[in-house]
Design an enzyme around this catalytic site. Sequence first.
Site, PDB file in Angstrom:
ATOM      1  N   GLU A   1       4.262  -6.561   1.825  1.00  0.00           N
ATOM      2  CA  GLU A   1       3.863  -6.976   0.473  1.00  0.00           C
ATOM      3  C   GLU A   1       3.822  -5.750  -0.442  1.00  0.00           C
ATOM      4  O   GLU A   1       2.770  -5.382  -0.965  1.00  0.00           O
ATOM      5  CB  GLU A   1       2.471  -7.619   0.516  1.00  0.00           C
ATOM      6  CG  GLU A   1       2.379  -8.849   1.405  1.00  0.00           C
ATOM      7  CD  GLU A   1       0.934  -9.321   1.608  1.00  0.00           C
ATOM      8  OE1 GLU A   1      -0.009  -8.650   1.148  1.00  0.00           O
ATOM      9  OE2 GLU A   1       0.766 -10.370   2.248  1.00  0.00           O
ATOM     10  N   TYR A  35       0.474  -1.538 -11.918  1.00  0.00           N
ATOM     11  CA  TYR A  35      -0.916  -1.555 -12.356  1.00  0.00           C
ATOM     12  C   TYR A  35      -1.076  -0.899 -13.735  1.00  0.00           C
ATOM     13  O   TYR A  35      -2.095  -0.283 -14.034  1.00  0.00           O
ATOM     14  CB  TYR A  35      -1.832  -0.906 -11.298  1.00  0.00           C
ATOM     15  CG  TYR A  35      -1.595  -1.520  -9.933  1.00  0.00           C
ATOM     16  CD1 TYR A  35      -2.039  -2.799  -9.653  1.00  0.00           C
ATOM     17  CD2 TYR A  35      -0.849  -0.844  -8.950  1.00  0.00           C
ATOM     18  CE1 TYR A  35      -1.774  -3.401  -8.422  1.00  0.00           C
ATOM     19  CE2 TYR A  35      -0.581  -1.445  -7.718  1.00  0.00           C
ATOM     20  CZ  TYR A  35      -1.050  -2.714  -7.465  1.00  0.00           C
ATOM     21  OH  TYR A  35      -0.780  -3.308  -6.261  1.00  0.00           O
ATOM     22  N   CYS A  46     -13.319   3.622 -28.317  1.00  0.00           N
ATOM     23  CA  CYS A  46     -14.656   4.219 -28.390  1.00  0.00           C
ATOM     24  C   CYS A  46     -15.297   4.330 -27.009  1.00  0.00           C
ATOM     25  O   CYS A  46     -16.306   3.685 -26.719  1.00  0.00           O
ATOM     26  CB  CYS A  46     -15.533   3.393 -29.316  1.00  0.00           C
ATOM     27  SG  CYS A  46     -14.779   3.236 -30.919  1.00  0.00           S
ATOM     28  N   GLU A  47     -14.676   5.043 -26.127  1.00  0.00           N
ATOM     29  CA  GLU A  47     -15.203   5.324 -24.785  1.00  0.00           C
ATOM     30  C   GLU A  47     -14.715   6.725 -24.426  1.00  0.00           C
ATOM     31  O   GLU A  47     -13.538   7.038 -24.644  1.00  0.00           O
ATOM     32  CB  GLU A  47     -14.597   4.380 -23.721  1.00  0.00           C
ATOM     33  CG  GLU A  47     -14.804   2.918 -23.925  1.00  0.00           C
ATOM     34  CD  GLU A  47     -16.154   2.421 -23.453  1.00  0.00           C
ATOM     35  OE1 GLU A  47     -16.866   3.144 -22.727  1.00  0.00           O
ATOM     36  OE2 GLU A  47     -16.491   1.292 -23.842  1.00  0.00           O
ATOM     37  N   TYR A  91      -9.716   4.689 -12.188  1.00  0.00           N
ATOM     38  CA  TYR A  91      -9.665   5.413 -10.906  1.00  0.00           C
ATOM     39  C   TYR A  91      -9.609   6.934 -11.063  1.00  0.00           C
ATOM     40  O   TYR A  91      -9.444   7.637 -10.076  1.00  0.00           O
ATOM     41  CB  TYR A  91      -8.388   5.049 -10.115  1.00  0.00           C
ATOM     42  CG  TYR A  91      -8.064   3.598  -9.948  1.00  0.00           C
ATOM     43  CD1 TYR A  91      -9.006   2.691  -9.483  1.00  0.00           C
ATOM     44  CD2 TYR A  91      -6.773   3.138 -10.206  1.00  0.00           C
ATOM     45  CE1 TYR A  91      -8.670   1.366  -9.305  1.00  0.00           C
ATOM     46  CE2 TYR A  91      -6.424   1.814 -10.017  1.00  0.00           C
ATOM     47  CZ  TYR A  91      -7.386   0.927  -9.566  1.00  0.00           C
ATOM     48  OH  TYR A  91      -7.048  -0.369  -9.374  1.00  0.00           O
ATOM     49  N   GLY A 144       0.772  -1.236   0.000  1.00  0.00           N
ATOM     50  CA  GLY A 144       0.000   0.000   0.000  1.00  0.00           C
ATOM     51  C   GLY A 144       0.801   1.283   0.000  1.00  0.00           C
ATOM     52  O   GLY A 144       0.232   2.378  -0.096  1.00  0.00           O
ATOM     53  N   GLY A 159       4.044  -3.400  -3.668  1.00  0.00           N
ATOM     54  CA  GLY A 159       3.983  -3.537  -5.119  1.00  0.00           C
ATOM     55  C   GLY A 159       4.375  -2.220  -5.765  1.00  0.00           C
ATOM     56  O   GLY A 159       5.496  -2.019  -6.230  1.00  0.00           O
ATOM     57  N   ARG A 160       3.437  -1.265  -5.685  1.00  0.00           N
ATOM     58  CA  ARG A 160       3.616   0.035  -6.338  1.00  0.00           C
ATOM     59  C   ARG A 160       4.931   0.733  -5.950  1.00  0.00           C
ATOM     60  O   ARG A 160       5.614   1.303  -6.796  1.00  0.00           O
ATOM     61  CB  ARG A 160       2.441   0.936  -5.925  1.00  0.00           C
ATOM     62  CG  ARG A 160       2.346   2.257  -6.644  1.00  0.00           C
ATOM     63  CD  ARG A 160       1.264   3.126  -5.989  1.00  0.00           C
ATOM     64  NE  ARG A 160       0.021   2.440  -5.779  1.00  0.00           N
ATOM     65  CZ  ARG A 160      -0.972   2.394  -6.672  1.00  0.00           C
ATOM     66  NH1 ARG A 160      -0.861   3.036  -7.813  1.00  0.00           N
ATOM     67  NH2 ARG A 160      -2.087   1.732  -6.406  1.00  0.00           N
ATOM     68  N   ARG A 218      -5.548   2.788 -15.527  1.00  0.00           N
ATOM     69  CA  ARG A 218      -5.706   3.539 -14.270  1.00  0.00           C
ATOM     70  C   ARG A 218      -6.489   4.856 -14.426  1.00  0.00           C
ATOM     71  O   ARG A 218      -7.374   5.119 -13.607  1.00  0.00           O
ATOM     72  CB  ARG A 218      -4.338   3.796 -13.599  1.00  0.00           C
ATOM     73  CG  ARG A 218      -3.655   2.505 -13.118  1.00  0.00           C
ATOM     74  CD  ARG A 218      -2.443   2.778 -12.257  1.00  0.00           C
ATOM     75  NE  ARG A 218      -2.808   3.263 -10.959  1.00  0.00           N
ATOM     76  CZ  ARG A 218      -2.643   4.507 -10.524  1.00  0.00           C
ATOM     77  NH1 ARG A 218      -2.064   5.404 -11.292  1.00  0.00           N
ATOM     78  NH2 ARG A 218      -3.024   4.854  -9.324  1.00  0.00           N
TER      79      ARG A 218
HETATM   80  N1  PLP Z   1      -1.066  -7.077  -0.600  1.00  0.00           N
HETATM   81  C1  PLP Z   1      -2.375  -7.218  -0.873  1.00  0.00           C
HETATM   82  C2  PLP Z   1      -3.155  -8.232  -0.098  1.00  0.00           C
HETATM   83  C3  PLP Z   1      -3.004  -6.419  -1.842  1.00  0.00           C
HETATM   84  O1  PLP Z   1      -4.297  -6.563  -2.084  1.00  0.00           O
HETATM   85  C4  PLP Z   1      -2.208  -5.459  -2.531  1.00  0.00           C
HETATM   86  C5  PLP Z   1      -2.813  -4.569  -3.537  1.00  0.00           C
HETATM   87  O2  PLP Z   1      -3.958  -4.529  -3.802  1.00  0.00           O
HETATM   88  C6  PLP Z   1      -0.842  -5.363  -2.249  1.00  0.00           C
HETATM   89  C7  PLP Z   1      -0.301  -6.176  -1.265  1.00  0.00           C
HETATM   90  C8  PLP Z   1       0.058  -4.403  -2.959  1.00  0.00           C
HETATM   91  O3  PLP Z   1      -0.310  -3.096  -2.780  1.00  0.00           O
HETATM   92  P1  PLP Z   1       0.626  -1.901  -3.287  1.00  0.00           P
HETATM   93  O4  PLP Z   1       0.919  -2.147  -4.733  1.00  0.00           O
HETATM   94  O5  PLP Z   1      -0.193  -0.704  -3.090  1.00  0.00           O
HETATM   95  O6  PLP Z   1       1.862  -1.924  -2.470  1.00  0.00           O
END
Ligand code: PLP
Length: 407
Positions: free
Chosen positions: A271, A370, A341-342, A314, A236, A273-274, A310
């Site tokens: 965890e 993403y 076409c949107e 969003y 997150g 990602g972004r 995105r």
């Molecule tokens: N862990 C879980 C369970 C998630 O659902 C997500 C994203 O939806 C992430 C980790 C990764 O989130 P982020 O890319 O915001 O770090």
Amino acid sequence: MSWFEYRNQVLCAESVSLAHIAKEVGTPLYCYSTAALKANYEEFVDAFRDRDVLIAYSVKANANQAVIATLSACGAGADVVSGGELQRALAAGVPGSRIVFSGVGKTFEELNYAINKKIFLINAESKSEIIEIEKIAKSKKRIIDIGIRLNPNTDAKTINQISTGKKEDKFGLTEKTFIELVKYAKNSKYVNLKCLSVHIGSQIVNNLPYEKMLKVIDRVIKKSNHKFEFVDLGGGIGIAYHNKTKKLNYKKYSISISKFLKNHNSKIIFEPGRSIIGDTGILISKIIYIKKTKSKDFIILDSAMNDLMRPALYGSNHKIIPVIKKGGSSKKTYEFVGPICESTDKFLTSKNFQKLKEKDLIIICDVGAYGMSLSSNYNVRPNPIEILIKGSKINIIKKRQKLIDLI
Ligand code: PLP
């Protein structure tokens, strides 16, 4: 964007000109920087290194094999949310002992596969899921390590569509159900409850939601009267998409975690990602047409919402910059759109942009996370090619999809 810099007015990724790459492989194209990816990972490791942590890269952010393999070689594990992501992580060389399986709806087949592969942890999100795990464990005469995901009812203060930790969200379990399930799992012959997991949302740039979340976890662990060997704090962590937004303060987050750990002798799982991949990728597009109207000029690109979802999904804004910087004072307001076409197939309205002409190349910034992973074939549009730059080397990490594959 420090790994993407203008040299002699041409934007480069590490030491390769993006005008050159576009000429070589065509557009639209996703381009990532290895140096940026490694730097982000190292920054994360550094920020949280004064404790025992597992950094499980969240594959959903960008599931390219080369991306996962690069991070795995740096020591990262993987957070996966489907059997497909799990297979990819294993194929990219992530050891099962560093893989965490999250998600509200894991099927019997997916759980069975994960258990066969002896992955590190399955974070369950319901009693039914735990029962499914027990069935498989019983049939294999094994005890399976699990986590249970708590819904801490904490507002991540991010956009609604990517908030996952409020009581109305489908994710995790309320405090009451969580505590009931802790009791249930402790009495089970087939599962070993070793983790409490949470994930409250994405693109979090303010430390306060994490501080609140840690307070809730602290209270719930005390109430549950169970010693969790691991606490999985999810991902997150937000990035600075614009000069105005700041990214999350890692140091502050780390201090909050240290405070929390004074009461709990647990190891931490992240965890992210972004925060690892987001600013390491760009989307290079060519202008097909410029359509002038009375009120504005539309820049119609060869990339669209199917390539980068995105903004349509969003309402997110990604900075757009030219590949070749031109001098001169002539500036225009442009609306950058795709050919789909949107009406939601729109990336950005940009004021004071340098004057553009048809066939010019532009860059949509910070699309590593993403971006490609949310892409689709809407309007029967093949997926773009993906390139990973390493110094002066251009590695094709996914070929451009062919129309014939879609027909
Ligand atoms: N862990 C879980 C369970 C998630 O659902 C997500 C994203 O939806 C992430 C980790 C990764 O989130 P982020 O890319 O915001 O770090």
